[in-house]
Design a protein around this motif. Structure first.
Motif, PDB file in Angstrom:
ATOM      1  N   VAL A  24       0.832  -1.204   0.000  1.00 35.82           N
ATOM      2  CA  VAL A  24       0.000   0.000   0.000  1.00 35.82           C
ATOM      3  C   VAL A  24       0.864   1.251   0.000  1.00 35.82           C
ATOM      4  O   VAL A  24       0.582   2.220  -0.707  1.00 35.82           O
ATOM      5  CB  VAL A  24      -0.968  -0.021   1.210  1.00 35.82           C
ATOM      6  CG1 VAL A  24      -1.638   1.319   1.405  1.00 35.82           C
ATOM      7  CG2 VAL A  24      -2.002  -1.106   1.014  1.00 35.82           C
ATOM      8  N   LEU A  25       1.950   1.253   0.762  1.00 33.75           N
ATOM      9  CA  LEU A  25       2.850   2.398   0.779  1.00 33.75           C
ATOM     10  C   LEU A  25       3.528   2.615  -0.564  1.00 33.75           C
ATOM     11  O   LEU A  25       3.781   3.753  -0.966  1.00 33.75           O
ATOM     12  CB  LEU A  25       3.913   2.226   1.872  1.00 33.75           C
ATOM     13  CG  LEU A  25       3.461   2.491   3.287  1.00 33.75           C
ATOM     14  CD1 LEU A  25       4.596   2.206   4.264  1.00 33.75           C
ATOM     15  CD2 LEU A  25       3.002   3.923   3.447  1.00 33.75           C
ATOM     16  N   ALA A  26       3.837   1.537  -1.261  1.00 30.39           N
ATOM     17  CA  ALA A  26       4.477   1.666  -2.574  1.00 30.39           C
ATOM     18  C   ALA A  26       3.548   2.346  -3.564  1.00 30.39           C
ATOM     19  O   ALA A  26       3.999   3.103  -4.437  1.00 30.39           O
ATOM     20  CB  ALA A  26       4.882   0.284  -3.090  1.00 30.39           C
ATOM     21  N   PHE A  27       2.266   2.118  -3.471  1.00 34.33           N
ATOM     22  CA  PHE A  27       1.322   2.770  -4.370  1.00 34.33           C
ATOM     23  C   PHE A  27       0.939   4.170  -3.888  1.00 34.33           C
ATOM     24  O   PHE A  27       0.569   5.030  -4.691  1.00 34.33           O
ATOM     25  CB  PHE A  27       0.061   1.921  -4.537  1.00 34.33           C
ATOM     26  CG  PHE A  27       0.283   0.725  -5.396  1.00 34.33           C
ATOM     27  CD1 PHE A  27       0.563   0.858  -6.738  1.00 34.33           C
ATOM     28  CD2 PHE A  27       0.211  -0.546  -4.859  1.00 34.33           C
ATOM     29  CE1 PHE A  27       0.760  -0.245  -7.537  1.00 34.33           C
ATOM     30  CE2 PHE A  27       0.404  -1.662  -5.647  1.00 34.33           C
ATOM     31  CZ  PHE A  27       0.685  -1.506  -6.994  1.00 34.33           C
ATOM     32  N   ALA A  28       1.030   4.414  -2.598  1.00 34.67           N
ATOM     33  CA  ALA A  28       0.590   5.689  -2.058  1.00 34.67           C
ATOM     34  C   ALA A  28       1.658   6.772  -2.190  1.00 34.67           C
ATOM     35  O   ALA A  28       1.338   7.940  -2.386  1.00 34.67           O
ATOM     36  CB  ALA A  28       0.204   5.536  -0.592  1.00 34.67           C
ATOM     37  N   LEU A  29       2.925   6.398  -2.082  1.00 34.43           N
ATOM     38  CA  LEU A  29       3.987   7.394  -2.128  1.00 34.43           C
ATOM     39  C   LEU A  29       4.427   7.629  -3.570  1.00 34.43           C
ATOM     40  O   LEU A  29       4.681   6.677  -4.299  1.00 34.43           O
ATOM     41  CB  LEU A  29       5.190   6.933  -1.296  1.00 34.43           C
ATOM     42  CG  LEU A  29       4.915   6.735   0.182  1.00 34.43           C
ATOM     43  CD1 LEU A  29       6.150   6.187   0.880  1.00 34.43           C
ATOM     44  CD2 LEU A  29       4.512   8.046   0.817  1.00 34.43           C
ATOM     45  N   PRO A  30       4.562   8.877  -3.975  1.00 32.68           N
ATOM     46  CA  PRO A  30       4.982   9.156  -5.355  1.00 32.68           C
ATOM     47  C   PRO A  30       6.468   8.877  -5.550  1.00 32.68           C
ATOM     48  O   PRO A  30       7.276   9.082  -4.642  1.00 32.68           O
ATOM     49  CB  PRO A  30       4.678  10.637  -5.523  1.00 32.68           C
ATOM     50  CG  PRO A  30       4.751  11.191  -4.151  1.00 32.68           C
ATOM     51  CD  PRO A  30       4.273  10.095  -3.240  1.00 32.68           C
TER      52      PRO A  30
END
Length: 55
Positions: A24-30
């Motif tokens: 989820v963090l990989a998709f949320a952080l640009p």
């Protein structure tokens, strides 16, 4: 259910949750830095400070 099976199930569940958080963090952080807005110096002191920080 014995102690070993409970530990096995909880460790597998913990690993899945831990991995899900990072997915989820990989998709949320640009990743791209293309939209970085740089402040334009207004006064002489800001211009001098910016030119000194580039060195």
């Amino acid at each position: 259910m014995n102690d070993f099976q409970l530990k096995l199930i909880l460790s597998i569940l913990g690993g899945v949750v831990f991995s899900f958080v990072f997915i989820v963090l990989a998709f949320a952080l640009p990743l791209d830095k293309g939209h970085v807005y740089k402040k334009i110096p207004k006064g002489m002191l800001e211009k001098v400070s910016e030119s000194a920080s580039k060195r």
